[in-house]
Design an enzyme around this catalytic site. Structure first.
Site, short mmCIF file in Angstrom:
data_model
loop_
_atom_site.label_atom_id
_atom_site.label_comp_id
_atom_site.label_asym_id
_atom_site.label_seq_id
_atom_site.Cartn_x
_atom_site.Cartn_y
_atom_site.Cartn_z
N ASP A 41 26.45 -28.66 -10.90
CA ASP A 41 27.11 -27.77 -9.96
C ASP A 41 26.64 -26.36 -10.29
OD1 ASP A 41 28.66 -26.64 -7.98
OD2 ASP A 41 30.43 -27.83 -8.43
C1 BGC Z 1 30.52 -26.16 -5.30
C2 BGC Z 1 29.55 -27.22 -4.83
C3 BGC Z 1 28.48 -26.62 -3.97
C4 BGC Z 1 27.78 -25.52 -4.76
C5 BGC Z 1 26.67 -24.84 -3.99
C6 BGC Z 1 29.81 -24.96 -5.91
O1 BGC Z 1 30.69 -23.90 -6.08
O2 BGC Z 1 31.43 -26.70 -6.22
O3 BGC Z 1 30.25 -28.22 -4.13
O4 BGC Z 1 27.59 -27.60 -3.56
O5 BGC Z 1 28.74 -24.53 -5.10
O6 BGC Z 1 27.17 -24.14 -2.92
#
Ligand code: BGC
Length: 749
Positions: free
Chosen positions: A280
């Site tokens: 993540d």
């Molecule tokens: C989220 C993810 C997301 C990523 C990119 C993170 O804050 O938890 O689900 O894909 O950001 O935007």
């Protein structure tokens, strides 16, 4: 199903030359990598292909390898142009292909051609209980992703809904592991048929936003296996998911992006995952631990990309001997295997896709139309009968509110988002006048509305006082109209990633508004638009017609109007339990949310309806609940035999009769109860469901298969799934609380 085909052209000339030069060089990495074999729908990619990748790796410098393993922009890794290796490009996500983000900040890139279809959020898809629509969603959004040249779509988001307060409940599917996996698998297959990888997220035990960056989640092994992991496992074993996203939080003391148990033991060794694990954004904490424990690619939020854990730090650790280069090669090889699988290196024959098309808007419509849940309909107030209706009051800020963008988290920049008000305008005859009144204002105190980058731990704080003149205008509109429809609930600024809500209370003074309108016009329909449960007990008692809709995509307003006016017979079912009050929900009844540094899921396997049904707590609306304009009757529930072995399939059949005046769809749900067990079990567990269309007055015989292995529980001592011999009760109904027929079968060794 497509088989994987390997395409090689210009690159192959280089590869064969390289493989001659380096064929004797059997490093540790070659040996390790040979074990890693990408398959698609069970078809292995040949060793020839593997050795070509090895040759390519042998040409790379450590700097180039590191470049392939970390973000070199917000949503892409670094290309190696001299070797013909492109960036690995990614985009969110669960609501459709996200607008283009700048390469080095969260700001929008400002493109003119990054519009996309806004699909219903996860809760909406889950409420359809329709696996074919999940596949349709996958193929449709997959076509959009490839049309935008994305290799990886950061979706589906499939964490279990443990608390009704969860900020991302709207993005996730359900509280039930069986429904979760049944929706997840076709979605993934649909996306990946377009030569785009899914990135199944967030692996795993990521069920709250509060303290998500560091909270250490403790779950007993049985609950982990039975509740939190089944959809992830099915994503690997049934759908061949190409990538997973490691979650932010810790699990049993280790961050999930460096959690050897989850990434190496469970995901790869046990389940046989062959794809890549992407972190993540900014979820990595230690270069060596992540490299050793199974994380392939580090992505993140803005800081100089060279400062990522998999950038200069990785290069330095390899040069100083702290990390073996062979260990890095394992990850590079996986990324290359993915690129070949997606045909992104040599794109001969790669899908082209399409985006923002009328077909895709109609896909979004189909999902939205089946997702709307009819909660209450006394005296058949719905659908609205237009005979004699000259005016309709449309009340509430949510009648005009758009949700494609909003809050902290991934949205979609779309050319079409039909609001509920526009839907009614589109569908009502001109003879009906719409009297609109905003009713309440969406307001936040101290400007605490969640914004990108602004994490409000306890959720946005709302101002709940109504403006007297707006209330008066709403009352006047309701009084002077034949019918009133109130659009209330929440929105994507209020329900948002990075914070959980502080309570289930309807925000912005809506409850008072609804009560006042109901007092002046008994012919009032209440529509809640939200992604997660709210405390609607009072509203539910006072209103006679109550509908639940979702952040429901580009065509959400049209679909909702069609349900209200009866062109579409509602067939959505709640994918989670609507509690009467927060304290009735398991995580809150056990005081085990949100924890601080650590959170212990003390309710164990009793998540969602499993808790309510086992502890005899009455929900406001149960899991699986949803009315239709028709009535359905179940009868003749039978199984093909009465005694089964643990590897057999139970053929279950029953009749469903539509006894109402409308053609419509019903979701037949099969729950199983194990009346006598060595271990504690939930009162019932969903083990099958089927959505069927039946014309008014007709009967349909439905048959479905229930594998006996679905009756297994996870035995912590033996570390394996066991089906206990003995009797099981198969229950048929249309919600977890409305069981209409039962049959007993026996399992013998
Ligand atoms: C989220 C993810 C997301 C990523 C990119 C993170 O804050 O938890 O689900 O894909 O950001 O935007």
């Amino acid at each position: 199903m497509k088989k994987h085909v390997i395409y090689m052209s210009v690159l192959s000339a280089f590869l064969s030359a390289a493989s001659c030069q380096h064929k004797e060089k059997q490093t540790e990495s070659n040996k390790l990598a040979e074990k890693v074999e990408v398959t698609y729908q069970g078809v292995p990619i040949t060793n020839v292909y593997d050795s070509k990748i090895d040759s390519l790796i042998a040409e790379m410098t450590i700097e180039e390898k590191a470049g392939m393993l970390h973000g070199n922009s917000m949503f892409a890794t670094k290309a190696i142009e001299r070797l013909g290796i492109p960036e690995l490009t990614m985009a969110d996500g669960p609501l459709g292909v996200r607008e283009e983000i700048s390469r080095d900040s969260w700001a929008a890139a400002g493109w003119e051609n990054d519009f996309a279809t806004y699909y219903p959020a996860g809760g909406g898809l889950a409420a359809t209980w329709n696996t074919e629509l999940s596949y349709l969603f996958g193929t449709s959004v997959g076509e959009e992703a490839i049309a935008r040249d994305k290799d990886v779509l950061l979706s589906p988001a499939i964490n279990i809904i443990r608390t009704p307060l969860g900020g991302r409940t709207y993005e996730y599917f359900t509280e039930d592991p069986f429904l979760n996996k049944k929706l997840t698998v076709p979605f993934i297959v649909g996306v990946q048929e377009n030569d785009v990888a899914v990135c199944v997220k967030h692996f795993a035990a990521n069920n709250q936003e509060t303290h998500r960056d560091y909270v250490d989640v403790q779950i007993d092994e049985r609950a982990l296996r039975e509740i939190y992991l089944p959809a992830f496992k099915a994503a690997v074993q049934e759908a061949q998911a190409y990538s997973f996203m490691g979650a932010y939080n810790k699990f049993r003391g280790e961050y999930l992006c460096e959690n050897g148990y989850m990434l190496n033991n469970v995901l790869r060794d046990e389940w046989g995952f062959k794809g890549i694990v992407i972190s993540d954004w900014a979820a990595v904490h230690d270069t060596k631990k992540s490299i050793e424990n199974g994380l392939d690619v580090e992505m993140g939020t803005p800081k100089p990309f060279d400062e990522f854990f998999y950038a200069d730090a990785l290069i330095e650790k390899v040069k100083s001997g702290v990390i073996a280069e062979a260990d890095v090669d394992v990850h590079v090889k996986r990324v290359l295997q993915l690129m070949f699988s997606l045909k992104s290196i040599d794109d001969a024959g790669r899908a082209k896709g399409s985006i923002n098309t009328e077909d895709h808007f109609q896909d979004a419509y189909k999902i939205a139309a089946e997702s709307v849940v009819l909660l209450k309909n006394e005296n058949n107030q719905l659908p609205i009968k237009l005979d004699g209706v000259k005016s309709i009051a449309v009340i509430g800020n949510n009648a005009k509110k758009k949700n494609a963008l909003g809050g902290f988290g991934a949205g979609v920049k779309t050319k079409r988002e039909v609001t509920p008000l526009e839907g009614l305008q589109n569908r009502l005859p001109e003879s009906v006048t719409i009297n609109y009144a905003e009713g309440y204002l969406e307001r936040y105190s101290n400007d605490e509305k969640a914004k990108l980058g602004d994490i409000t731990l306890n959720g946005p704080v709302t101002i709940d006082k109504l403006e007297p003149d707006m209330l008066e205008a709403a009352i006047k509109a309701a009084k002077s109209s034949d019918v009133a429809i109130i659009f209330a609930g929440s929105n994507r600024d209020y329900e948002t990633e990075a914070s959980d809500r502080a309570s289930l209370k309807l925000p912005f003074g809506q409850e008072e508004l609804i009560e006042k309108v109901l007092e002046v016009n008994p012919n009032t329909i209440v529509v809640i638009i939200a992604g997660a449960p709210f405390d609607i007990q009072n509203i539910s008692q006072k209103s006679s017609a109550l509908i639940w809709s979702w952040f429901n995509g580009s065509e959400g307003g049209n679909a909702l109007a069609d349900v209200i006016l009866g062109t579409v017979n509602p067939s959505g079912k709640l994918p989670w339990t609507m509690p009467k009050k927060l304290e009735d929900s398991p995580a809150h009844a056990t005081h085990s949310f949100p924890g601080d540094k650590s959170v212990n899921y003390t309710e164990g396997i009793l998540v969602g309806y499993r808790w309510f049904d086992t502890k005899n707590v009455a929900p406001l609306y149960p899991f699986g609940y949803g009315l239709s304009y028709s009535k359905f009757e179940f009868s003749d529930l039978k199984t093909d035999k009465s005694v089964y072995k643990s590897d057999e399939l139970i053929q279950v059949s029953f009749n469903v009769k539509n006894t109402g005046d409308f053609d419509g769809k019903e979701v037949a749900q099969l729950y199983v109860r194990d009346p006598e067990s060595y271990v504690d079990k939930a009162a019932k567990e969903l083990k099958g469901f089927k959505k069927v269309f039946i014309k008014s007055g007709e009967v349909q015989q439905v048959s479905t298969q229930l594998p006996v292995k679905e009756l297994a529980y996870y035995n912590e001592v033996k570390k394996s799934w066991l089906v206990e011999p003995g009797e099981y009760v198969i229950k048929l109904g249309n919600s977890s609380r409305n069981i209409e027929a039962e049959v007993i079968i026996e399992v013998k060794d």
